[in-house]
Design an enzyme around this catalytic site. Structure first.
Site, PDB file in Angstrom:
ATOM      1  N   TYR A  31      21.481 -28.130  12.588  1.00 27.44           N
ATOM      2  CA  TYR A  31      22.569 -27.357  11.983  1.00 27.44           C
ATOM      3  C   TYR A  31      22.444 -25.913  12.443  1.00 27.44           C
ATOM      4  O   TYR A  31      21.394 -25.515  12.951  1.00 27.44           O
ATOM      5  CB  TYR A  31      22.596 -27.488  10.459  1.00 27.44           C
ATOM      6  CG  TYR A  31      21.303 -27.187   9.734  1.00 27.44           C
ATOM      7  CD1 TYR A  31      21.002 -25.899   9.311  1.00 27.44           C
ATOM      8  CD2 TYR A  31      20.383 -28.210   9.455  1.00 27.44           C
ATOM      9  CE1 TYR A  31      19.820 -25.621   8.637  1.00 27.44           C
ATOM     10  CE2 TYR A  31      19.205 -27.935   8.773  1.00 27.44           C
ATOM     11  CZ  TYR A  31      18.935 -26.642   8.371  1.00 27.44           C
ATOM     12  OH  TYR A  31      17.777 -26.370   7.702  1.00 27.44           O
ATOM     13  N   HIS A  74      17.078 -25.579  14.593  1.00 25.97           N
ATOM     14  CA  HIS A  74      18.144 -24.884  15.297  1.00 25.97           C
ATOM     15  C   HIS A  74      17.862 -24.952  16.790  1.00 25.97           C
ATOM     16  O   HIS A  74      16.718 -24.970  17.210  1.00 25.97           O
ATOM     17  CB  HIS A  74      18.188 -23.424  14.871  1.00 25.97           C
ATOM     18  CG  HIS A  74      18.260 -23.258  13.393  1.00 25.97           C
ATOM     19  ND1 HIS A  74      19.225 -23.868  12.636  1.00 25.97           N
ATOM     20  CD2 HIS A  74      17.476 -22.582  12.529  1.00 25.97           C
ATOM     21  CE1 HIS A  74      19.032 -23.560  11.363  1.00 25.97           C
ATOM     22  NE2 HIS A  74      17.974 -22.781  11.272  1.00 25.97           N
TER      23      HIS A  74
END
Ligand SMILES: *[C@@H]1O[C@H](CO)[C@@H](O)[C@H](O)[C@H]1NC(C)=O
Ligand SMILES: *[C@@H]1O[C@H](CO)[C@@H](O)[C@H](O)[C@H]1NC(C)=O
Ligand SMILES: *[C@@H]1O[C@H](CO)[C@@H](O)[C@H](O)[C@H]1NC(C)=O
Ligand SMILES: *[C@@H]1O[C@H](CO)[C@@H](O)[C@H](O)[C@H]1NC(C)=O
Length: 226
Positions: free
Chosen positions: A152, A202
């Site tokens: 995400y 990430h």
């Protein structure tokens, strides 16, 4: 149900962000937490912006000459919460439904003290200073900008894209590695600490490419620090 309950507790009036004088240029500084801010002397330049957006645990006390002292908006999620000055708008990024429930709890009963790590039971933030980053906008950033890289988006890239939609000029500070290739926070002494890039949550390289590409086409200005 959670959202209904949440907006009975906070007004969540994002209109204030859209209200503006069309004849004026809104200049925003998005200040990340990279160690490349150390000895950058960006403080005065950062403070000269209309909006100064900071994120997560970012302190200013003790680092003013490099990172500035002004904050208008601070983006956080429950696990990265820090106490904020009274006049700072807190923008909560809800990565999960529990984050929305935490806002309610932290302003009322204080029942939630743990998500996947301990979180503050109570927070001292005025209700009208709390805004919530729309989950659909998180998905938009993930799908359109990150092309689903990483699990995400980071708070950093969410802040940059948010600012692009809100500001006429976006100046980005404190993103990416320092000149020695270290990814650490400016308040950490250990240059190999932080390890933002190694979390696998990430995609630091892909996010960094987006920011640098935006800079290369003059959509933002990128200040690379030291
Ligand atoms: C916020 O309040 C502090 C004092 O607590 C003040 O120094 C600062 O100028 C205020 N910031 C803004 C953006 O109004
Ligand atoms: C959270 O609260 C429960 C119930 O009061 C308590 O047993 C637990 O130790 C607390 N956990 C943390 C991390 O503070
Ligand atoms: C610095 O951080 C790295 C990575 O987290 C860790 O392995 C190392 O032990 C730390 N060094 C010191 C001196 O704290
Ligand atoms: C971003 O990635 C693309 C594709 O790998 C590459 O061609 C481009 O040079 C990169 N841009 C920057 C600014 O790093």
């Amino acid at each position: 149900d959670t959202i209904k309950e949440l907006f009975e507790i906070i007004p969540g009036d994002g209109e204030q962000l859209l209200e503006r004088d069309a004849s004026q240029c809104r200049r925003c500084a998005v200040v990340g937490n990279s160690g490349n801010l150390r000895q950058s002397q960006y403080g005065q330049d950062i403070d000269a912006h209309d909006f100064v957006l900071r994120m997560n645990r970012a302190p200013t006390a003790g680092f003013e000459s490099d990172v500035g002292s002004k904050t208008t908006h601070h983006l956080v999620y429950p696990e990265s919460f820090r106490d904020l000055a009274e006049n700072v708008s807190m923008i909560v990024i809800p990565f999960k439904t529990l984050d929305l429930r935490w806002i309610v709890s932290a302003l009322t009963t204080g029942t939630i003290n743990f998500t996947y790590v301990p979180v503050p039971r109570k927070i001292k933030v005025k209700r009208d200073k709390i805004l919530v980053y729309h989950p659909v906008f998180i998905k938009y950033v993930y799908d359109h900008w990150l092309q689903n890289h990483g699990r995400y988006p980071s708070t950093g890239i969410l802040s940059v894209i948010f600012a692009l939609h809100l500001c006429d000029e976006v100046d980005v500070y404190g993103f990416g590695a320092d000149s020695n290739g270290n990814w650490h926070h400016y308040w950490e002494n250990n240059a190999s600490g932080g390890a933002f890039r190694k979390t696998m949550v990430h995609d630091g390289d892909f996010e960094s490419n987006i920011t640098l590409t935006l800079a290369s086409i003059d959509k933002i200005r990128f200040f690379k620090g030291r």
